[in-house]
Write a protein that holds these residues in place. Structure first.
Motif, PDB file in Angstrom:
ATOM      1  N   ASN A 104       0.938  -1.165  -0.151  1.00  0.00           N
ATOM      2  CA  ASN A 104       0.090   0.082   0.009  1.00  0.00           C
ATOM      3  C   ASN A 104       0.874   1.371  -0.118  1.00  0.00           C
ATOM      4  N   GLN A 105       0.411   2.190  -0.291  1.00  0.00           N
ATOM      5  CA  GLN A 105       0.963   3.448  -0.280  1.00  0.00           C
ATOM      6  C   GLN A 105       0.857   4.074   1.006  1.00  0.00           C
ATOM      7  N   VAL A 106       2.155   4.362   1.592  1.00  0.00           N
ATOM      8  CA  VAL A 106       1.897   5.069   3.033  1.00  0.00           C
ATOM      9  C   VAL A 106       1.972   6.412   2.863  1.00  0.00           C
ATOM     10  N   VAL A 107       1.272   7.162   3.503  1.00  0.00           N
ATOM     11  CA  VAL A 107       1.240   8.863   3.211  1.00  0.00           C
ATOM     12  C   VAL A 107       1.330   9.635   4.387  1.00  0.00           C
ATOM     13  N   SER A 108       0.625   8.916   5.585  1.00  0.00           N
ATOM     14  CA  SER A 108       0.338   9.780   6.687  1.00  0.00           C
ATOM     15  C   SER A 108       1.655   9.939   7.735  1.00  0.00           C
ATOM     16  N   ASP A 109       1.728  10.973   8.434  1.00  0.00           N
ATOM     17  CA  ASP A 109       2.691  11.369   9.514  1.00  0.00           C
ATOM     18  C   ASP A 109       2.648   9.952  10.357  1.00  0.00           C
ATOM     19  N   GLU A 110       1.420   9.837  10.769  1.00  0.00           N
ATOM     20  CA  GLU A 110       1.260   8.683  11.988  1.00  0.00           C
ATOM     21  C   GLU A 110       1.866   7.319  11.484  1.00  0.00           C
ATOM     22  N   ASP A 111       1.653   6.921  10.177  1.00  0.00           N
ATOM     23  CA  ASP A 111       2.162   5.568   9.472  1.00  0.00           C
ATOM     24  C   ASP A 111       3.567   5.848   9.432  1.00  0.00           C
TER      25      ASP A 111
END
Lengths: 431, 431
Positions: free
Chosen positions: B120-127
């Protein structure tokens, strides 16, 4: 079964989807003090949240309605399977709680329910034994389940004969509709079964029950006719049972209730049958309502009840997720899927958006819609005219759901948020 | 995160759907010694079970295939989310494990995975922060995730700039198909992105990836053409990246893989691009296979591979439930519903029956089928000609499922049974 404290105040940690990855485990009661904000990115997405104000409004609104109708509420616990929500329902004035299985019942009893309905036929030795176990452990507990056939009664009597010390089971006779689910299809069948139930030492007939929800069309004339025809049959059987002393109770239960035609059945749950009647409505989905099937059906309920829009039930559940890709014109892939959100009655409904860093959501164009879900992905599409308003990678999207039950069962906890998306509490969920 | 012992050997109790109500809590490792038998009624129904022999066959069969193809397996963990099954997959020889989210990844890492893919594309700061946290905690850990846009790279670079001590992220460039899910739609787009990835200090490009499963039709000629066209594009991008030194790795990963066309992509995962290539297949559903969608698609796989029926994947999951009502001719209501069993790709398939008290199942008529599911009920129907063979109230019915992922996520544990339905082990499940 866990202790009360573990049930009501469990420890959440990073194994729970949506729990902040850098935070130490916290008990449920400590979540509100953490100062987390959903749109500040304090909790990883996707995340299902409950909106406190809408939740409390719904609990109070439905309780006020049943009071007004002169009946009682035994909300279906299978919707949420959340001890904290069970307690809120009981605290709001619910007569008891309804469950679909003995496993659900046991969790409800641990959460404090003492008047309970299993809105299902109980037939297996394991389930009958499970009910007896609970009745022995809690002398103030009532468990009433459904019977709709002589075959089922035979299984219950067989079990009781092998367990001569067992307590008689309280049962309601179920009236059903041709082509629908369980329940006796004819008056004669129902009367013959009621007569046999009266003769049996294994059971006590304490009421008559039906489930009207499957007939809902959203067309009020048709729905009213359907409901009245069904409730006429319920009433006729109840009257026969009362006249012929087939009930073994001082207070006959008459119960119905899904979340679609509840206003129509409610008016029929206290039939004049000669004896004392307690009308029991079992709606479950009212707690969170939704942005889909039940919101559509509620329009007809509101019209019949003369409610203004927004006065009655409000959607109290949202699922937030992040746009992960904009692979082609008119399509965004959002990181939320069948593992996270309902898809059984209709697709999730995009209701709000929050740019990266934004702490408040804004409205989304009316043409936005989810065209499909994979296990972990949603396909968000829009009309070409809205291309300038298209979501961007990293943006957060809030989805309404349809229907509540099948989102609850995908989460072990949900934070409760204020209208500004600050986390003020949380619930645990036991599927 | 829990300790290893809690993860692999958790305590099960009556809160877990299907756990015997009269039994004390037991650790997973103690379940096999209990002497329980599913058809003896030792565990309340409905109950999802895994069949040990079929499970072990599938694990070994798929591992033998990838060995034969000269590639490696990084099975998708999102299917089962079971630490015990993850370990079995790694013990069987899997190179690593694949996940859909960082939360899933963290559970996989706790279960011992050290080579991991987030498909998957990881995009968020948390991830992004969550991945760094895991990389810091486990210096032997690899996490490779997907990138398909400059917008996504911008978010990663922004995060890395705010966290100057962070390790570079290993990424694969995703190639996608028009009208399908994520991934670059054109060669030019992919090359432009790869070039930017090479220039970025925040990421290291280590491979090329695609997901072919959405194109599966079951028609081998069409599926072969589709797969080859997609893999031609993957190969062309990989060759360009190798020739232009865009990869920052000594071993280029080329990865694809759902569970429908895996034999076709497998043959294309080691393209001759000049450098060292590791082909990674990510199939997840092979572990339990099913009696529905994947069984149908496997017919084409078997034909292409020249397998005899039964030699390849075998269905390893069944859900057993009790007939609660026979309300009208041609209809039985079975106590199992959307809360218990998959319904997203097709309805459950009745595959076996066991009369009350019978310890061995028998076959069911071919006309039996589930026409609908409610939250807690299944509608089982049959042709009039089979009325004499109709199920009776109290009888147990075994259902095959379609597809595995959406049954796994409805249970927190599943017993493992021998072919005679004695319970010999159990797994825990973390959704």
């Amino acid at each position: 079964m866990t202790t009360d404290n573990e049930l009501f105040d469990p420890l959440f940690d990073t194994r729970f989807k949506g729990y902040p990855r850098t935070q130490a485990p916290r008990r449920r009661s400590e979540i509100g003090e953490a100062g987390w904000h959903v749109l500040a990115g304090d909790l990883p997405l996707p995340l299902a949240v409950l909106k406190r104000e809408a939740l409390e409004h719904n609990l109070a609104w439905m309780q006020a309605r049943v009071r007004q109708w002169g009946i009682d509420l035994a909300p279906h616990g299978k919707t949420t399977m959340s001890p904290q929500l069970f307690r809120r329902q009981l605290d709001a004035g619910a007569w008891g709680l309804t469950f679909a299985t003995v496993t659900q019942l046991a969790i409800g009893v641990a959460a404090g329910a003492r008047r309970t309905v299993i809105a299902n036929q109980v037939v297996s030795d394991e389930d009958l034994a499970g009910i007896q176990l609970l009745l022995r452990a809690h002398t103030d507990l009532r468990v009433v389940f459904l019977v709709d056939s002589l075959a089922q009664l035979g299984l219950i009597e067989g079990w009781a004969a092998r367990h001569p010390q067992s307590l008689p089971f309280e049962v309601m006779l179920e009236i059903g509709v041709d082509g629908a689910r369980t329940g006796c299809r004819t008056h004669e069948e129902a009367i013959a079964l009621a007569t046999r139930l009266r003769e049996s030492a294994a059971v006590k007939l304490v009421g008559i029950e039906c489930y009207e929800g499957q007939g809902a069309t959203g067309d009020s004339a048709a729905d009213t006719a359907y409901t009245n025809a069904l409730m006429d049959r319920v009433e006729a059987v109840a009257r026969h049972c009362e006249a012929n002393q087939l009930f073994e109770t001082g207070e006959v239960l008459v119960s119905a209730g899904g979340s679609a035609l509840y206003d129509l059945v409610a008016l029929r749950l206290k039939p004049a049958i000669g004896g004392t009647v307690r009308g029991l409505l079992r709606s479950g989905c009212y707690v969170t309502h939704d942005h889909g099937t039940y919101q559509r059906l509620q329009v007809a309920v509101d019209q019949r009840m003369g409610c203004e829009c927004g006065e009655s039930l409000r959607p109290a559940m949202e699922v937030w997720a992040t746009v992960q890709s904009r692979p082609e014109r008119g399509l965004a892939i959002v990181a939320v899927g069948k593992r996270d959100i309902s898809f059984d009655l209709s697709m999730p409904v995009p209701i709000a958006r929050a740019a990266r860093g934004a702490l408040a959501p804004t409205a989304v164009p009316a043409t936005w819609q989810v065209s499909a879900l994979n296990d972990q992905h949603a396909y968000l599409r829009w009309d070409a005219a809205d291309e300038a308003l298209a979501p961007v990678v990293g943006e957060r999207i809030g989805f309404g759901i349809s229907h509540p039950c099948t989102t609850f069962d995908k989460w072990h906890w949900m934070p409760i948020v204020e209208d500004d998306y600050r986390v003020s509490d949380a619930v645990s969920i036991h599927f």
